[in-house]
Motif scaffolding. Structure first.
Motif, PDB file in Angstrom:
ATOM      1  N   TRP A  45       0.801  -1.215   0.000  1.00  0.00           N
ATOM      2  CA  TRP A  45       0.000   0.000   0.000  1.00  0.00           C
ATOM      3  C   TRP A  45       0.839   1.273   0.000  1.00  0.00           C
ATOM      4  O   TRP A  45       0.373   2.328  -0.432  1.00  0.00           O
ATOM      5  CB  TRP A  45      -0.908   0.027   1.221  1.00  0.00           C
ATOM      6  CG  TRP A  45      -2.093  -0.878   1.172  1.00  0.00           C
ATOM      7  CD1 TRP A  45      -2.327  -1.975   1.949  1.00  0.00           C
ATOM      8  CD2 TRP A  45      -3.242  -0.760   0.311  1.00  0.00           C
ATOM      9  NE1 TRP A  45      -3.526  -2.558   1.639  1.00  0.00           N
ATOM     10  CE2 TRP A  45      -4.118  -1.822   0.630  1.00  0.00           C
ATOM     11  CE3 TRP A  45      -3.611   0.132  -0.693  1.00  0.00           C
ATOM     12  CZ2 TRP A  45      -5.341  -2.010  -0.009  1.00  0.00           C
ATOM     13  CZ3 TRP A  45      -4.827  -0.050  -1.342  1.00  0.00           C
ATOM     14  CH2 TRP A  45      -5.674  -1.103  -1.004  1.00  0.00           C
ATOM     15  N   PHE A  46       2.058   1.171   0.519  1.00  0.00           N
ATOM     16  CA  PHE A  46       2.852   2.388   0.691  1.00  0.00           C
ATOM     17  C   PHE A  46       4.333   2.047   0.522  1.00  0.00           C
ATOM     18  O   PHE A  46       4.763   0.952   0.909  1.00  0.00           O
ATOM     19  CB  PHE A  46       2.611   2.985   2.084  1.00  0.00           C
ATOM     20  CG  PHE A  46       2.877   4.458   2.181  1.00  0.00           C
ATOM     21  CD1 PHE A  46       2.072   5.371   1.515  1.00  0.00           C
ATOM     22  CD2 PHE A  46       3.935   4.939   2.933  1.00  0.00           C
ATOM     23  CE1 PHE A  46       2.309   6.733   1.612  1.00  0.00           C
ATOM     24  CE2 PHE A  46       4.185   6.295   3.035  1.00  0.00           C
ATOM     25  CZ  PHE A  46       3.371   7.204   2.375  1.00  0.00           C
ATOM     26  N   GLU A  71       0.704  -0.723   6.598  1.00  0.00           N
ATOM     27  CA  GLU A  71       0.903   0.034   5.364  1.00  0.00           C
ATOM     28  C   GLU A  71      -0.370   0.797   5.010  1.00  0.00           C
ATOM     29  O   GLU A  71      -0.321   1.967   4.608  1.00  0.00           O
ATOM     30  CB  GLU A  71       1.263  -0.905   4.212  1.00  0.00           C
ATOM     31  CG  GLU A  71       2.635  -1.537   4.295  1.00  0.00           C
ATOM     32  CD  GLU A  71       2.859  -2.541   3.179  1.00  0.00           C
ATOM     33  OE1 GLU A  71       1.955  -2.710   2.325  1.00  0.00           O
ATOM     34  OE2 GLU A  71       3.935  -3.158   3.144  1.00  0.00           O
ATOM     35  N   ALA A  72      -1.505   0.139   5.134  1.00  0.00           N
ATOM     36  CA  ALA A  72      -2.786   0.780   4.834  1.00  0.00           C
ATOM     37  C   ALA A  72      -3.041   1.949   5.789  1.00  0.00           C
ATOM     38  O   ALA A  72      -3.493   3.029   5.371  1.00  0.00           O
ATOM     39  CB  ALA A  72      -3.924  -0.231   4.921  1.00  0.00           C
ATOM     40  N   HIS A  74      -0.820   3.762   7.204  1.00  0.00           N
ATOM     41  CA  HIS A  74       0.081   4.854   6.853  1.00  0.00           C
ATOM     42  C   HIS A  74      -0.377   5.552   5.580  1.00  0.00           C
ATOM     43  O   HIS A  74      -0.284   6.780   5.458  1.00  0.00           O
ATOM     44  CB  HIS A  74       1.516   4.335   6.689  1.00  0.00           C
ATOM     45  CG  HIS A  74       2.554   5.361   7.017  1.00  0.00           C
ATOM     46  ND1 HIS A  74       3.367   5.285   8.115  1.00  0.00           N
ATOM     47  CD2 HIS A  74       2.881   6.527   6.394  1.00  0.00           C
ATOM     48  CE1 HIS A  74       4.160   6.346   8.162  1.00  0.00           C
ATOM     49  NE2 HIS A  74       3.885   7.115   7.117  1.00  0.00           N
ATOM     50  N   LEU A  75      -0.876   4.792   4.630  1.00  0.00           N
ATOM     51  CA  LEU A  75      -1.372   5.393   3.397  1.00  0.00           C
ATOM     52  C   LEU A  75      -2.547   6.326   3.690  1.00  0.00           C
ATOM     53  O   LEU A  75      -2.587   7.466   3.192  1.00  0.00           O
ATOM     54  CB  LEU A  75      -1.802   4.314   2.405  1.00  0.00           C
ATOM     55  CG  LEU A  75      -2.445   4.828   1.114  1.00  0.00           C
ATOM     56  CD1 LEU A  75      -1.464   5.678   0.312  1.00  0.00           C
ATOM     57  CD2 LEU A  75      -2.962   3.660   0.269  1.00  0.00           C
ATOM     58  N   LEU A  79      -2.573  10.330   3.080  1.00  0.00           N
ATOM     59  CA  LEU A  79      -3.530  10.958   2.172  1.00  0.00           C
ATOM     60  C   LEU A  79      -4.420  11.973   2.906  1.00  0.00           C
ATOM     61  O   LEU A  79      -4.736  13.032   2.345  1.00  0.00           O
ATOM     62  CB  LEU A  79      -4.384   9.890   1.492  1.00  0.00           C
ATOM     63  CG  LEU A  79      -3.611   8.948   0.555  1.00  0.00           C
ATOM     64  CD1 LEU A  79      -4.533   7.876  -0.009  1.00  0.00           C
ATOM     65  CD2 LEU A  79      -2.928   9.725  -0.572  1.00  0.00           C
ATOM     66  N   SER A 128      -6.611  12.474  -3.323  1.00  0.00           N
ATOM     67  CA  SER A 128      -6.077  11.914  -2.082  1.00  0.00           C
ATOM     68  C   SER A 128      -7.226  11.497  -1.166  1.00  0.00           C
ATOM     69  O   SER A 128      -7.199  10.414  -0.557  1.00  0.00           O
ATOM     70  CB  SER A 128      -5.188  12.944  -1.370  1.00  0.00           C
ATOM     71  OG  SER A 128      -4.027  13.223  -2.134  1.00  0.00           O
ATOM     72  N   ALA A 132      -8.127   7.658  -0.001  1.00  0.00           N
ATOM     73  CA  ALA A 132      -8.137   7.424   1.451  1.00  0.00           C
ATOM     74  C   ALA A 132      -9.460   6.815   1.901  1.00  0.00           C
ATOM     75  O   ALA A 132      -9.487   5.879   2.727  1.00  0.00           O
ATOM     76  CB  ALA A 132      -7.880   8.730   2.199  1.00  0.00           C
ATOM     77  N   LEU A 192       3.763  -1.356  -5.802  1.00  0.00           N
ATOM     78  CA  LEU A 192       2.578  -0.824  -5.134  1.00  0.00           C
ATOM     79  C   LEU A 192       1.301  -1.209  -5.866  1.00  0.00           C
ATOM     80  O   LEU A 192       1.314  -1.447  -7.074  1.00  0.00           O
ATOM     81  CB  LEU A 192       2.654   0.702  -5.069  1.00  0.00           C
ATOM     82  CG  LEU A 192       3.752   1.328  -4.205  1.00  0.00           C
ATOM     83  CD1 LEU A 192       3.699   2.836  -4.344  1.00  0.00           C
ATOM     84  CD2 LEU A 192       3.610   0.918  -2.749  1.00  0.00           C
ATOM     85  N   VAL A 196      -2.617   3.222  -6.329  1.00  0.00           N
ATOM     86  CA  VAL A 196      -1.762   4.029  -5.464  1.00  0.00           C
ATOM     87  C   VAL A 196      -0.527   4.489  -6.230  1.00  0.00           C
ATOM     88  O   VAL A 196      -0.124   5.656  -6.164  1.00  0.00           O
ATOM     89  CB  VAL A 196      -1.356   3.244  -4.206  1.00  0.00           C
ATOM     90  CG1 VAL A 196      -0.379   4.049  -3.356  1.00  0.00           C
ATOM     91  CG2 VAL A 196      -2.587   2.867  -3.400  1.00  0.00           C
ATOM     92  N   LEU A 200       0.393   8.437  -6.946  1.00  0.00           N
ATOM     93  CA  LEU A 200       1.634   9.041  -6.478  1.00  0.00           C
ATOM     94  C   LEU A 200       2.458   9.581  -7.632  1.00  0.00           C
ATOM     95  O   LEU A 200       3.042  10.666  -7.546  1.00  0.00           O
ATOM     96  CB  LEU A 200       2.448   8.023  -5.676  1.00  0.00           C
ATOM     97  CG  LEU A 200       1.855   7.602  -4.324  1.00  0.00           C
ATOM     98  CD1 LEU A 200       2.700   6.504  -3.703  1.00  0.00           C
ATOM     99  CD2 LEU A 200       1.753   8.795  -3.380  1.00  0.00           C
TER     100      LEU A 200
END
Length: 317
Positions: A45-46, A71-72, A74-75, A79, A128, A132, A192, A196, A200
């Motif tokens: 995810w990140f 990871e999710a 943090h993403l 966002l 974003s 999210a 990724l 995502v 990015l």
């Protein structure tokens, strides 16, 4: 304020904005892919470069599902932060350029580019937010408080006199737009989830143009600032840069708690991440474009300014 003199004619534009800006040329709807489950077998995810604590033995021993949830987390946090940053910080900064709040004559092309950049940032906030919301729904992430950095930046504004706030807003935007996450430019579509990755990449292509623009505008305003304002602006810059790299420890602890780590284990996981040397390395690496723009504006020609940043550990003496 006084006028500016340059040895080279600056552009003050975002290049061929109509044919390059994501908001103008991209048709992505940023929906998560239909084969998401399949992608998550090999993709994340990140970017792991930005979440080094994921490699901690305690997390690795907990299995891929735990790392993937972190990871999710943090993403979604990143966002949400981006959405607020673009609307409440960067676009407020851009307004000081577009509407002449810094009491200096604005070249028409600089003003036009500021309005284009404002449009870009609104779109960045939109996609974003959309991504999210999708990821948060998958993992039932509902503890989405305002990121500490946003609160700290807005809190700094509250401490500044109304007459000096336009300068502070401008400097916040300058720092934000020149902090280019170079490592992200090296990510591949194999690392990724596809949506995502595309988001990015599109965002960063815009931000590369924004960075160049803000670097030129900073040089323009730094030259235009009265010498008596330089020391005040230097102190503001030091505080702002440090705020942009301050870790959000309360959020990190909540994120780790969401996958079952107790307080002791959580502090153990993030201990290396919080070391002063690690923080200094992140700051120096992340702000390299900011410092380059300041150097080009001859900011560090002033001995007092150079010592101010050197004593804070941001640059070499």
């Amino acid at each position: 304020m006084t006028g500016s003199t340059f040895t080279q004619t600056p552009c003050y534009t975002l290049g061929d904005w109509n044919n390059k800006a994501t908001v103008r040329v991209r048709k992505d709807d940023y929906r998560l892919p239909e084969d998401l489950e399949q992608q998550l077998l090999s993709k994340g995810w990140f970017p792991p470069t930005f979440i080094p604590y994921i490699q901690h033995p305690l997390i690795q021993a907990s299995g891929r599902s735990v790392a993937q949830r972190l990871e999710a987390n943090h993403l979604v946090y990143f966002l949400d932060y981006t959405t607020l940053l673009e609307h409440r910080i960067v676009n407020r900064s851009v307004e000081t350029i577009a509407h002449g709040e810094l009491a200096v004559t604005i070249p028409n092309m600089m003003k036009t580019a500021a309005l284009q950049l404002y449009t870009d940032e609104g779109y960045h906030a939109l996609f974003s937010h959309e991504v999210a919301e999708q990821v948060a729904a998958i993992y039932d992430i509902d503890d989405r408080q305002t990121p500490r950095r946003i609160d700290r930046l807005l809190g700094m504004i509250d401490t500044i006199s109304p007459a000096d706030r336009p300068l502070a807003w401008f400097l916040m935007g300058f720092v934000s737009e020149t902090i280019i996450a170079k490592e992200l430019l090296a990510i591949t579509c194999d690392s990724l989830v596809s949506t995502v990755y595309q988001m990015l990449r599109n965002h960063l292509e815009d931000e590369a143009r924004h960075s160049r623009y803000f670097g030129e505008v900073f040089q323009f305003f730094w030259t235009a600032l009265a010498p008596t304002q330089h020391d005040q602006a230097a102190r503001m810059l030091l505080e702002i840069i440090e705020l942009y790299f301050e870790p959000d420890v309360p959020w990190l602890m909540r994120s780790l708690a969401s996958v079952g780590f107790d307080e002791q284990s959580s502090f153990q996981i993030i201990a290396d991440f919080l070391q002063p040397d690690a923080h200094s390395q992140r700051l120096r690496s992340g702000a390299v474009s900011t410092f380059a723009a300041m150097k080009k504006a001859r900011f560090f020609d002033n001995e007092h300014h150079r010592q101010l940043f050197s004593q804070a550990g941001l640059i070499d003496g």
